[in-house]
Design an enzyme around this catalytic site. Sequence first.
Site, short mmCIF file in Angstrom:
data_model
loop_
_atom_site.label_atom_id
_atom_site.label_comp_id
_atom_site.label_asym_id
_atom_site.label_seq_id
_atom_site.Cartn_x
_atom_site.Cartn_y
_atom_site.Cartn_z
N ILE A 130 0.87 -1.12 0.00
CA ILE A 130 0.09 0.02 0.06
C ILE A 130 0.75 1.08 0.04
O ILE A 130 1.88 1.43 0.64
CB ILE A 130 -0.73 -0.06 1.25
CG1 ILE A 130 -1.90 -1.21 1.37
CG2 ILE A 130 -1.95 1.22 1.20
CD1 ILE A 130 -2.73 -1.72 0.13
N LYS A 131 0.86 2.29 -0.97
CA LYS A 131 1.47 3.39 -1.07
C LYS A 131 0.71 4.41 -0.17
O LYS A 131 -0.63 4.70 -0.38
CB LYS A 131 1.49 3.93 -2.56
CG LYS A 131 2.16 2.71 -3.42
CD LYS A 131 2.09 3.31 -4.81
CE LYS A 131 3.06 4.33 -5.31
NZ LYS A 131 3.01 4.57 -6.50
N ILE A 132 1.56 5.24 0.54
CA ILE A 132 1.13 6.49 1.29
C ILE A 132 2.31 7.34 1.25
O ILE A 132 3.50 7.23 1.38
CB ILE A 132 0.93 5.99 3.03
CG1 ILE A 132 0.04 4.75 3.16
CG2 ILE A 132 0.54 7.13 3.81
CD1 ILE A 132 -0.22 4.34 4.77
#
Length: 388
Positions: free
Chosen positions: A138-140
């Site tokens: 997951i990209k944050i």
Amino acid sequence: MNPLLQLLAHGQSYWLDNLTRQMLRNGELARRIHDEGLRGQTSNPAIFGKAIGKSQDYDEQIERLIDERRPTPEIYEALAIQDIQAACDLFRPVYDESKGLDGYVSLEVSPHLAHDMQGSLEEARRLHRMVQRPNVMIKIPGTPEAVPAIEEALFEGIPINVTLLFSIESYEAVAWAYIRALERRLEQGKSINALSSVASFFLSRIDVEVDKRLKALGPVDGIQPQDLLGKMAVANAKLAYQRFREILDDPRWQVLERQGAKVQRMLWASTSTKNPDYRDVMYVEPLIGPDTVNTMPDETIAAFADHGVVRDTVMEGMEEARQTMQALEKLGISFREVTELLMTEGMQKFVEPFDQILDIIEKKRSLLGGEGQTRAGEAASKGAQPAK
């Protein structure tokens, strides 16, 4: 040997910065994994916007979801998740063979949540749960507000790709967040050897912005602005890598490493050359070395496969990199100001395509016979915030 296949022997994996349903269906992605050493893949709203808007590959699923009376943001999410799942399945052998180091496919939280700690955390949890693959990452974005969300998500065992890092200070914040998350897991008796993360350091956008400022200046104390053109991004990345190595020498990290923790690798992002006067692999060749990932768009991969030169380079020229950064400050250009601007602009460059995807789906909804949907209705769906 294809230069792409040589990278792994030097400690670097390369990932593809693109994802389309067509490459999933026609065997292109499977071939690149098997034949060309591709080790991972990233996506973002701009990538999905192009894939959905410029093909009919998604129309059948869109039409079915319209018939189910799904709101527009849920339709987008369903399209993206199906592609992410399919890509994760293709990369699963890489994930297994590398014991969870590679084989990841990245999916980004809504860019509207970049400054919302709790919203980012809840979105990361929800997307990770919906994809249901161990090799989804997951990209944050690495905004100051999101750092606590990054730490908490990692603590909960969610693989995280921290994106939009431009400054060494921002990198350090997420590096220590990773270490704190691992320490907390260890304290609670949780496994730490399966958790993986990358810190995505952006490159070409730095040179675009700094070059623009350099071209407006004259010499200062014998420093010629033109001598710094096209040099700042790589210099900054090299110094960030040096800081990365220093953190790996810290006793706190070494305790975790002895317990089996994986390194949070440095990932070089935004690696396409924007200036046609510059070498088309200028963000690949100088940054090869251990514990790194280079995520490249298709054109950069093709260029590097054709004429890239592979050797350990990331630790070369450290003194020159420091001198380059010092020269920039002497010219009166604040690198901190540049990186803060790029973070703000970078978020907007993800917000705009995210909103455009919803418009694209709305247009397809009309073409395919579905009823339109208001922005207020869109905002009611999880993961989508109303555009400001």
